[in-house]
Design an enzyme around this catalytic site. Structure first.
Site, PDB file in Angstrom:
ATOM      1  N   LYS A   1       0.902  -1.151  -0.175  1.00 30.53           N
ATOM      2  CA  LYS A   1      -0.029  -0.053  -0.073  1.00 30.53           C
ATOM      3  C   LYS A   1       0.891   1.382  -0.060  1.00 30.53           C
ATOM      4  O   LYS A   1       1.515   1.499   1.160  1.00 30.53           O
ATOM      5  CB  LYS A   1      -1.057  -0.016   1.397  1.00 30.53           C
ATOM      6  CG  LYS A   1      -2.080   1.058   0.993  1.00 30.53           C
ATOM      7  CD  LYS A   1      -2.232   1.962   2.340  1.00 30.53           C
ATOM      8  CE  LYS A   1      -1.583   2.930   2.784  1.00 30.53           C
ATOM      9  NZ  LYS A   1      -1.489   4.154   1.964  1.00 30.53           N
TER      10      LYS A   1
ATOM     11  N   CYS B   1      13.683  11.170   5.095  1.00 31.37           N
ATOM     12  CA  CYS B   1      14.137  10.781   6.656  1.00 31.37           C
ATOM     13  C   CYS B   1      15.400  11.032   7.125  1.00 31.37           C
ATOM     14  O   CYS B   1      15.718  11.236   8.301  1.00 31.37           O
ATOM     15  CB  CYS B   1      13.626   9.262   6.748  1.00 31.37           C
ATOM     16  SG  CYS B   1      14.377   8.412   5.843  1.00 31.37           S
TER      17      CYS B   1
END
Ligand code: NAP
Length: 475
Positions: free
Chosen positions: A171, A280
């Site tokens: 997903k 990140c």
């Protein structure tokens, strides 16, 4: 405007429930994508479960060959997929191409690792016994991925999970489904058996609950915010569901007076601005030793001012738009907060234009330790800088965070390098290196930056069970 399908049990399926895909350079939709409800996701998990027995039976070499074919297909289609990535994510085209090259390398790495999921024989302690440690695939893996590296972060999960003999349901993030669809297209072209890889999209929370509560789903591997990571940790308690979590960072950069100065400026620049600062492992906080502080501010600000901002499809653009309005609002709020707390704005600080989500490359000096941009990920080309005097002070400030994903240091003192390696609380440490991630070494976070590691040989371990077989023999 084209409507894109999902990839379910070996078929590309369009649904009536469609979402727009927005180009962050214009703020306008340029495509639509199909979505499904939780019940259809449950079906995808069942289909992945049905595909598991025959996929796991293949040899690692055979699964590796499938991964190589996916890599070859990605290479063949790289220009077109890179363009789509830039349109849905905003990153400059050259960086989309780099992301594809890295994805190909990950696929090739795990194609090789598929052959090396070794167990071991352990010497027995009791006569007549023998002990084997074997590694087996887990079953259906659910993968949830973010928008900032929409292809490579999915590949870091899909490639090792498949290499280890699992099947997978992916997903992707709502903002960037089309890069993930690129993987589905390459999987389909490579002829993987139906159900082995599936792509779902829809409301994130119910899909996450399905993955957590469906006993056929054996593990969830997630990359995204620490906030959503904590939701998954809480939800995993009920079914004791294993999780791999790649969560948020707050990377410090330490620039020492003994560093190669030019190399340090360039290294900090790339660590700060790659992916428009939305990584990140982006350099979030920059600490510079006092003796070179003014010189660094001057050189770094000149480099930041020279960056070309624009639509990532235009040639020569260094900085594209931020992903969305919320990302822009957060960046501007962090700048305002720092200035309110006494920071000096050396360049940038404002939104560019009304269309799309562009912010000026920004440098701030004398930023307070408790400013929001020092405490949280800013996820923008915004560089807050502070001076330090001693190594101990620098390490204290670097570690003063709940995150522990990455840290950077620039120095030419070997003794210091070893002290930093051992004391910096981060899963990835770049010493004189602003781009430290690579297929063949582990990547992941300490503290609240996550659980587990991707890439390296650890990357495939995350998708294997370990079993001890004790054999009672008459020998
Ligand atoms: P996010 O909001 O946590 O979203 C990440 C993914 O989780 C998306 O697919 C999202 O779906 C889904 N999601 C949202 N709510 C969920 C829920 N309740 N249950 C299950 N899934 C849910 O993170 P983001 O803003 O996209 O990504 C940025 C964050 O990711 C930053 O904190 C960054 O540092 C972190 N990150 C970490 C790494 C690493 O390797 N450690 C790498 C890259 C990024 P929707 O898009 O549909 O909401």
């Amino acid at each position: 405007m084209k409507t894109y399908p999902l990839y379910l049990n070996g078929e590309f399926i369009a649904t009536d429930n469609i979402w727009p895909v927005i180009n962050p350079a214009t703020g306008e939709p340029f495509a639509r994508v199909s979505t499904i409800e939780r019940a259809r996701v449950a079906q995808a998990v069942s289909d992945a479960h049905a595909a598991f027995p025959s996929w796991r039976k293949l040899t690692g070499k055979a699964r590796g060959l499938f991964l190589r074919t996916i890599a070859d297909e990605l290479e063949r289609r790289r220009d077109e997929i890179a363009r789509t990535m830039t349109m849905e994510n905003g990153k400059p085209l050259a960086q989309s191409l780099t992301e594809i090259a890295m994805s190909i390398d990950h696929l090739q790495w795990f194609a090789e690792e598929a052959r090396r999921t070794y167990g071991r024989q352990v010497p027995h302690q009791v006569d007549g016994k023998r002990h084997l440690v074997i590694r087996t695939p887990m079953g259906v893996i659910a993968a949830i991925t973010p928008w900032n590296f929409p292809l490579v972060l999915a590949v870091r999960k899909v490639a090792p999970a498949l290499a280890a003999g699992n099947t997978i349901v992916l997903k992707p993030a709502e903002q960037t489904p089309l890069s993930a669809l690129g993987i589905a297209e390459c999987v389909s072209a490579a002829g993987l058996p139906k159900g082995v890889f599936q792509l779902v999209l829809g409301d994130a929370a119910p899909i996450g609950q399905e993955f957590l509560q469906n006993p056929l789903c054996r593990k969830i591997t997630f990359t995204g915010s620490t906030e959503v990571g904590k939701i998954l940790i809480a939800g995993a308690a009920q079914g004791v569901k294993p999780l791999s979590l790649e969560l948020g960072g707050n990377a410090p950069v330490l620039v020492f007076e003994d560093a190669d100065f030019e190399r340090a400026v360039e290294g900090v620049l790339i660590a700060k601005t790659r992916n428009i600062g939305q990584s990140c492992i982006a350099a979030n906080r920059i600490y510079v030793q006092r003796s070179i502080y003014e010189k660094f501010l001057d050189a770094f600000t000149r480099r930041m001012k020279a960056l070309k901002v624009g639509n990532g499809l235009e040639p020569g653009v260094d900085i594209g738009p931020l992903i969305d309005e919320a990302g822009l609002t957060k960046a501007l709020a962090h700048i305002e907060d720092a200035v309110t707390r006494g920071a000096h704005l050396l360049c940038g600080g404002k939104r560019i234009g009304e269309k799309g989500f562009f912010v000026e490359p920004t440098v701030m000096a004398e930023v307070a330790e408790d400013a929001l941009c020092m405490k949280e990920e800013t996820f923008a080309p915004v560089a807050p800088i502070r001076a330090f005097s001693t190594e101990d002070e620098a390490i204290r400030m670097a570690n003063d965070t709940a995150s522990g994903l990455s840290a950077y240091a620039f120095t030419n003192n070997l003794d210091r390098v070893f002290r930093l390696m051992e004391s910096l609380e981060a899963g990835t440490i770049g010493i004189n290196d602003g781009v430290p991630s690579t297929s063949n070494c582990p990547f992941g976070g300490l503290k609240q930056s996550g659980w587990g590691r991707e890439l390296g040989s650890e990357g495939i371990d995350a998708f294997l069970e370990t079993k001890h077989v004790s054999l009672g023999l008459q020998i």
